[in-house]
Design a protein around this motif. Sequence first.
Motif, short mmCIF file in Angstrom:
data_model
loop_
_atom_site.label_atom_id
_atom_site.label_comp_id
_atom_site.label_asym_id
_atom_site.label_seq_id
_atom_site.Cartn_x
_atom_site.Cartn_y
_atom_site.Cartn_z
N LEU A 1 -8.97 -20.34 37.61
CA LEU A 1 -9.98 -19.70 38.47
C LEU A 1 -9.27 -18.90 39.58
CD1 LEU A 1 -13.04 -19.38 39.24
CD2 LEU A 1 -12.69 -21.30 40.79
N LEU A 2 -8.31 -19.58 40.20
CA LEU A 2 -7.54 -18.95 41.27
C LEU A 2 -6.86 -17.68 40.76
CD1 LEU A 2 -6.94 -20.02 44.17
CD2 LEU A 2 -4.72 -20.73 43.30
N PHE A 3 -6.21 -17.82 39.62
CA PHE A 3 -5.47 -16.71 39.02
C PHE A 3 -6.40 -15.53 38.69
CE2 PHE A 3 -4.53 -15.39 34.47
CZ PHE A 3 -3.85 -14.25 34.82
N LEU A 4 -7.49 -15.82 37.99
CA LEU A 4 -8.34 -14.72 37.53
C LEU A 4 -9.07 -14.05 38.70
CD1 LEU A 4 -9.58 -16.26 34.18
CD2 LEU A 4 -8.06 -14.30 34.48
N GLN A 5 -9.37 -14.83 39.74
CA GLN A 5 -10.00 -14.21 40.90
C GLN A 5 -9.02 -13.33 41.66
OE1 GLN A 5 -12.09 -17.30 43.07
NE2 GLN A 5 -13.89 -16.98 41.78
N LYS A 6 -7.73 -13.69 41.62
CA LYS A 6 -6.73 -12.83 42.27
C LYS A 6 -6.57 -11.52 41.48
CE LYS A 6 -5.20 -15.14 45.87
NZ LYS A 6 -6.59 -15.48 46.21
N ILE A 7 -6.66 -11.63 40.16
CA ILE A 7 -6.45 -10.44 39.33
C ILE A 7 -7.69 -9.54 39.30
CG2 ILE A 7 -6.29 -9.77 36.87
CD1 ILE A 7 -3.61 -10.12 37.93
N PHE A 8 -8.86 -10.16 39.10
CA PHE A 8 -10.05 -9.35 38.88
C PHE A 8 -10.97 -9.28 40.10
CE2 PHE A 8 -8.95 -10.45 34.47
CZ PHE A 8 -8.90 -9.17 33.95
N GLY A 9 -10.64 -9.96 41.17
CA GLY A 9 -11.50 -9.91 42.35
C GLY A 9 -12.10 -11.28 42.64
N GLU A 10 -12.34 -11.50 43.93
CA GLU A 10 -12.76 -12.85 44.36
C GLU A 10 -14.14 -13.24 43.82
OE1 GLU A 10 -10.76 -14.91 45.94
OE2 GLU A 10 -9.16 -13.43 46.12
N ASP A 11 -14.94 -12.25 43.41
CA ASP A 11 -16.28 -12.59 42.94
C ASP A 11 -16.33 -12.78 41.42
OD1 ASP A 11 -15.69 -9.98 42.48
OD2 ASP A 11 -17.58 -9.17 43.22
N THR A 12 -15.16 -12.86 40.79
CA THR A 12 -15.11 -13.03 39.34
C THR A 12 -15.72 -14.38 38.93
OG1 THR A 12 -13.12 -11.71 39.29
CG2 THR A 12 -13.54 -13.06 37.35
N ILE A 13 -16.57 -14.33 37.91
CA ILE A 13 -17.21 -15.56 37.42
C ILE A 13 -16.59 -15.92 36.07
CG2 ILE A 13 -19.39 -16.56 36.64
CD1 ILE A 13 -20.75 -14.68 38.71
N LEU A 14 -16.25 -17.19 35.92
CA LEU A 14 -15.56 -17.66 34.73
C LEU A 14 -16.43 -18.58 33.89
CD1 LEU A 14 -12.99 -16.68 36.03
CD2 LEU A 14 -11.95 -18.89 35.61
N ARG A 15 -16.10 -18.64 32.61
CA ARG A 15 -16.77 -19.60 31.75
C ARG A 15 -15.70 -20.21 30.84
NH1 ARG A 15 -21.19 -17.43 27.25
NH2 ARG A 15 -19.42 -16.78 26.01
N PHE A 16 -15.68 -21.52 30.75
CA PHE A 16 -14.74 -22.22 29.87
C PHE A 16 -15.52 -22.68 28.65
CE2 PHE A 16 -10.74 -22.83 32.17
CZ PHE A 16 -11.11 -22.31 33.39
N ARG A 17 -15.07 -22.23 27.48
CA ARG A 17 -15.79 -22.45 26.25
C ARG A 17 -14.87 -23.22 25.31
NH1 ARG A 17 -15.53 -18.71 22.54
NH2 ARG A 17 -14.79 -17.06 23.90
N PRO A 18 -15.36 -24.31 24.70
CA PRO A 18 -14.50 -25.08 23.79
C PRO A 18 -13.98 -24.21 22.66
CG PRO A 18 -16.54 -26.27 24.22
CD PRO A 18 -16.70 -24.90 24.83
#
Lengths: 354, 804
Positions: free
Chosen positions: A245-262
């Motif tokens: 989460l930390l990594f992707l928000q640094k790369i794509f912006g602090e408002d980036t929303i993530l989803r973890f999918r099996p």
Amino acid sequence: MMAVSNLSSDVIPDSVMKANIAEIERVSLREVADVTDMAGLQGLRLKYLGRKGVVTALLREVSQQPPESRAQWGKSCNELKNRIETALEERSSVILASGASASLLKQAIDVTLPGRTLPRGGIHPIVKVSNEICTIFTSMGFSIADGPEVETDSYNFSSLNIPKDHSSRDMQDTFYVTDDVVLRTHTSPVQIRVMEGTNPPLRIISPGRVYRPDWDITHSPMFHQIEGFVVDIGVTFGDLKGVLLLFLQKIFGEDTILRFRPSFFPFTEPSAEVDIQCGICHGSGCRSCSHSGWLEILGCGMIDPAVFANVGYDYDKFSGFAFGVGVERVVMLKYGVSDIRHFFENDVRFLEQF
Amino acid sequence: MLISLKWLNEHVDIADITPDAIAQKLTMAGLEVEGIEEKHPAFSGVIVARVVDIEVHSDANRLLLCQIFTGTETVPVVCGADNIAAGSVVPLANVGATLPGREKIGASSIRGVVSHGMLCSEEELGIGSDNSGIMLLPENLPLGRELAEVLNLGDTTLNVSITPNRADCYSIIGIAREVAALFDRPLKEVSCELKQVESHIAEFASVKIDAPHLCPRYSAMMIAGVKIGQSPLWMRQRLEAVGIRAISNVVDVTNYVMMEMGQPLHAFDYELLAGGKIIVRSSQDGEKFVSLDGKERILRKEILMICDAEKPVAIAGIMGGDNSEICPETKTVLLESAYFNPVSIRKSARYLGMGTDASLRFEKGIDPNGVLTALKRAAYLIAQTAGGVIYNGCIDEYPQRVEVAQGIQLRENKMASLIGMVIPQEEVMRIFTSLGMECSRIKEGFLVNPPSYRVDITREADLIEEVVRIYGYDRVATTLPTFAAAVALPSGREKVEEVVSDVFSGYGYSQILTFSFINPKAVDLLNLPLADERRNFVVLRNPLVEDHGVMRTTLVYSALQTLRNNVYSGNTDLKLFEIGRVFFSKGIAELPREENRLCAVVCGMAFGQNCHFGKSPAGYYDVKGAVEGLFSALSLRNVSWRGEVTEPFLHPYRSAGIFVDEQKVGFIGELHPEVLARFDLNVVPTVLECSLDLLTELVQDTKKTIKALPKFPSSYRDVSFLVEEAVTFFAIEGYIAAANEQLLEKTTVFDVFRGKGVAAGKKSMAVRFVYRSSEKTLTEEEIKEAHERVLKALVQNSGAELRG
């Protein structure tokens, strides 16, 4: 002519003094306003404020007046002097700024011509973003590791729990050199190489070129991956979520929303695919996210016990997570590049835009 | 894999759930739904109607004039088919109806008789291939109703991407089990009531397994008296929805059951099986076999074959043979349901280049305990759709038990420490139960028996994943690891690469990335001699194109290609650099040697098209300048540029080997005119290649120490002199150094001139000598003496002729 010339050394009546001052002010300010060069301006300064100037002369007259009016007229004269002084100063800056000076005009340059700039070079977008990603992780204490691009079957597959003749090999088509030597299909073999030679705790990031025989608008036979993994006592799936989460928000912006999918990877269990919410439609579905609202960005998971067994780590004592991110994919999403082949055609008109 | 929601609904009740909701849940449980497609019938305005009366058209005896009852009225319709009679229930395309590939149906007059619409065949409706006559509908269908509705046509399909571990999900039931678990719903039973006749299969057929390690289980049933024909519409619709082409009733049933249950089946024409025998054995090298697609296959050892008493009749688990396949005349069917060794099927399918729906399922691992269920279901459906009777009993040879993991322990502690949170016991039990796993409490946690179809569940880690997967990854708390503070410093090579990137991009070079593979002919283009190390390629077995045949041994070739492509695109002033690896084969026993290198190429104008610079073509000195900048940034001293060390593809007199501490680290130079022509270039590039690994080694111990600024002023003397063309600046520096003049601080050459006033074969050089003492301000006299000493050494050694 000027009122001043009528002055006698006798006592001057207040009304005359008042009229004199007013007249000197009117004339001098007009003259200052009309002057167009520095030489003229200097002449006016002498004419009014010089040792033999008009105002200086007036001040001398005032000093001859009786004490009761001397103070008052002295003050008025000094105020006149200040006003002329100010007018001269202001006019002087106007004349300087207008550049109207004939001699300077001859030195004029065309300030709108392009500058003497050397052609700008630049870092390739893939390297740039790869460096950016590595910096995010090294700032979290990850070290950078490296491995060969021509790799043994064992490091690329078997040790990562992808046995020969197992259907999980279908996930990655492969360039072969011999039966036992391949072009690495992912950066994951670096996991094995590092773990074989080092004991936990480990925090490693490993960028590099990888190879798979696919070639179209979204696949390139050579592309770049960054492998990351952490092994220690008590590393959890929640930690994996937090770090990514930390990594992707640094790369794509602090408002980036993530989803973890099996998902499934032979070398992690549990495994997950991470999607970021489509930045164009914000999840409602559009063409660029194939109407799903989400964009696949990386694969990850908790390191599989079989991998630990292969490198002699104790699964009961240690745990770890690993992830692999495709750099081209990140650059494409970040900058809206639609064809992966641009990265390796290296047209400078493309490269210069980054 | 395509999943029909109507079919799915037969196994778990989903009528009240939207396709989107199902897709969402499946995706978030690891079965990614990549697409949802709604399929509507291609027609509209077609209703169920009944033929009331038929007479021959008064004006054309090949046409019939039918009176058709629509449920509310009777209308005349002209029709050309002859398979209908009074009482037939048929589809009527009303006036205004649309049919696939046709214009809207209008009221028409056919040879003077008004026709209110059209009776349709299956083909005309676009729901089948039958065009032999009007589609005959079941007589109990309600008249006047929309055909699409009463036939329950139209479906929604999900395209589910199944990960390689989920062998159990390659079927409708497999997905139904997941949906049932995710929505907490029961699975529905499918009907499979077998009416078997007295004749026992054992009287007619036998199975013998000669290779039990490859075929642990083989079962068979027989159905006699079948009539081969088209399967019913519903079955054809189902198969079509999941992407399977309908063939004939018996074959369709085998496919239907495979798609439904995940168990591939094969139907043999029993009459064509010599001796009524099935023998399962390994193939021989060179054995030939014609598969039912008509192709002759040449086999090798260890391919599992199904044979009769005389000959092979199928490649086990992959494809049947054309010598025993179901044909229109088939009367008796021998139905096979088996478990084959996954690895063996995979190897054989790969070897033969035959990936089939059956082999896909076998190689991932089917349910060893589902073999008989599927067999019975198929026998039942064959009897239903093709008629015939099912012989009593079934053959079930099961010589080698297929192990199913049982009694797997799940430690609560391990689970909690791996995912970082505690999932309540009841929740864990509920999840296992919903997935069909038997679960009981033990002291440390749980003891779990996965169902036999979950071949992927064998370890604790697999159980943990199941729990978290169903519990929901999104419900796992996001945390950050507690790292001990650590600072990771970049390694030597990373630092060197960073400096290279900074310096070269700073000097105006654009970084490029080119493929690591090149055409092996590159080394010929570059004139490399036969013994050159760069011919020692790592060769790819399966390159995509010839241009990618080998791993590169030099970066120059790819850089020149990139330069050429840019020039052809109109980018004429180029400065490019690449950091990449080269690969040298060390024979098959060892991995190749990989080396990190830097490459740069330039062409065109050094400063682009800028009005402030003259036309200054980029060449040797531009690249050399960048390298000098690099070496300076890396604090590399003791560098030499040796013109006598060159490369076969470089201009022999405009190139040099680059040496640091007497070690060759690379080369630089203008491209040889001959090579230039081969690359079809009309510009003259200068190239550089340099080993970053060597630079890294050389740089390691170098530490920068900053010198104090000088306290006393310096003085300089400019001198211009003539020397022979062959005298290099390097030599001149040497001669000057020979004077060993302590006061001489620096020597710089600021002009080299040839032409007017300079004799041919000579050049004029202008050099500035800077003198300084660290102890005092030098006097004119001292400077003059020092300068004379220097010039004397220069003139004596180089033969220089001072020019005033």
